[in-house]
Design an enzyme around this catalytic site. Structure first.
Site, short mmCIF file in Angstrom:
data_model
loop_
_atom_site.label_atom_id
_atom_site.label_comp_id
_atom_site.label_asym_id
_atom_site.label_seq_id
_atom_site.Cartn_x
_atom_site.Cartn_y
_atom_site.Cartn_z
N SER A 1 8.86 -25.76 -35.83
CA SER A 1 9.36 -27.02 -35.27
C SER A 1 9.45 -26.94 -33.73
O SER A 1 8.46 -26.64 -33.07
CB SER A 1 10.71 -27.35 -35.91
OG SER A 1 11.01 -28.72 -35.81
N ASP B 1 7.26 -29.72 -41.54
CA ASP B 1 8.09 -28.84 -40.72
C ASP B 1 8.39 -27.52 -41.43
O ASP B 1 8.91 -27.49 -42.55
CB ASP B 1 9.40 -29.58 -40.43
CG ASP B 1 10.21 -28.94 -39.32
OD1 ASP B 1 10.30 -27.70 -39.29
OD2 ASP B 1 10.75 -29.68 -38.47
#
Length: 269
Positions: free
Chosen positions: A53, A166
């Site tokens: 991320s 993610d």
């Protein structure tokens, strides 16, 4: 091709320096830049980076040769509204194309992991397999997009036959990607659990829920690393506090300098 388990590079001689695992955390990931700036100032080399991320983004730009303060200026100059255009697709609310254009503009549309100055591993989540996927070779941009594609907000990234989102969903502190490489592993977690946090509405409920889930999937990583950098001050910040970027940078910078003795000893090991 990506793998669902981390693997070592084809080398028998470990590269000198620290291995650094960078967590996700939204705006709080800007603290990673302060950490990297402090390590540069301490002249402690980084042998390998792993990120998810916002940690993946910080790691990718640093690995490409951008100085931490340069990365901060770059992202503080980007209008967040440009990166959060509504898409209303079946899979997500926001459009990733502007983010992709930003990465391509500064890193190069054809950039590969081999082009980077520092070895990098990016971690994404395969929705179908329910497993983490590790990328350290081939094209860079698509794995970088996947690693930072927050589920529900952004649509999954279709790449190499997988639906990827993610990496922090299952592995927000990717220490495992760095184990067994012969170098000390420093984990940087920018989402410390706020045990005094109160839920006062829907937004805070969502943030608190994600914080607890991510905290749980990071517990083993904290035990496996050689040193954990986890600035407690970050508890006071929210995932979208991008306007407070300089404060977040400074927190990471000060916290790392305060651990200079431990870091220097690890790097010399």
């Amino acid at each position: 091709m990506p793998d669902s388990s981390p693997s070592l590079p084809p080398t028998t001689t470990p590269v000198k320096g620290l291995a650094l695992a960078l967590s996700g955390g939204g705006a709080r990931g800007i603290a990673h830049l302060g950490v990297l700036a402090a390590l540069d100032e301490l002249q402690l080399p980084i042998a390998h980076l792993a990120g998810v991320s916002s940690g993946a983004i910080a790691g990718a730009f640093y690995a490409a040769g951008f100085a931490p303060r340069e990365i901060l200026r770059l992202f503080m100059g980007v209008r967040i509204t440009r990166l959060t255009r509504m898409a209303f697709s079946r899979y997500g609310l926001l459009d990733l194309r502007a983010v992709q254009q930003l990465f391509a503009q500064h890193l190069g549309a054809d950039c590969t992991f081999a082009d980077l100055k520092t070895p990098l591993t990016l971690v994404a989540t395969d929705l179908a397999e329910g497993a983490s996927v590790y990328f350290s070779e081939g094209p860079l941009i698509q794995p970088l997009l996947a690693s930072s594609a927050v589920p529900v907000l952004y649509r999954p990234v279709e790449y190499q036959g997988r639906q990827l989102v993610d990496g922090g969903l299952l592995n927000n502190l990717p220490v495992d990607a760095l184990l067994g490489r012969g170098r000390p592993v420093v984990a940087v977690n920018c989402i410390p659990t706020n045990r005094s946090g109160r839920v006062a509405g829907f937004r805070s409920l969502v943030e608190r829920t994600l914080n607890l889930i991510i905290g749980a999937n990071s517990m083993l990583s904290k035990l496996q690393c050689d040193l954990l950098l986890e600035p407690e001050e970050l508890r006071a910040y929210r995932p979208l506090d991008y306007r407070r970027g300089q404060e977040l940078f400074d927190i990471g910078y000060r916290h790392t300098l305060a651990q200079a003795a431990e870091l220097t000893a690890l790097a010399a090991a």
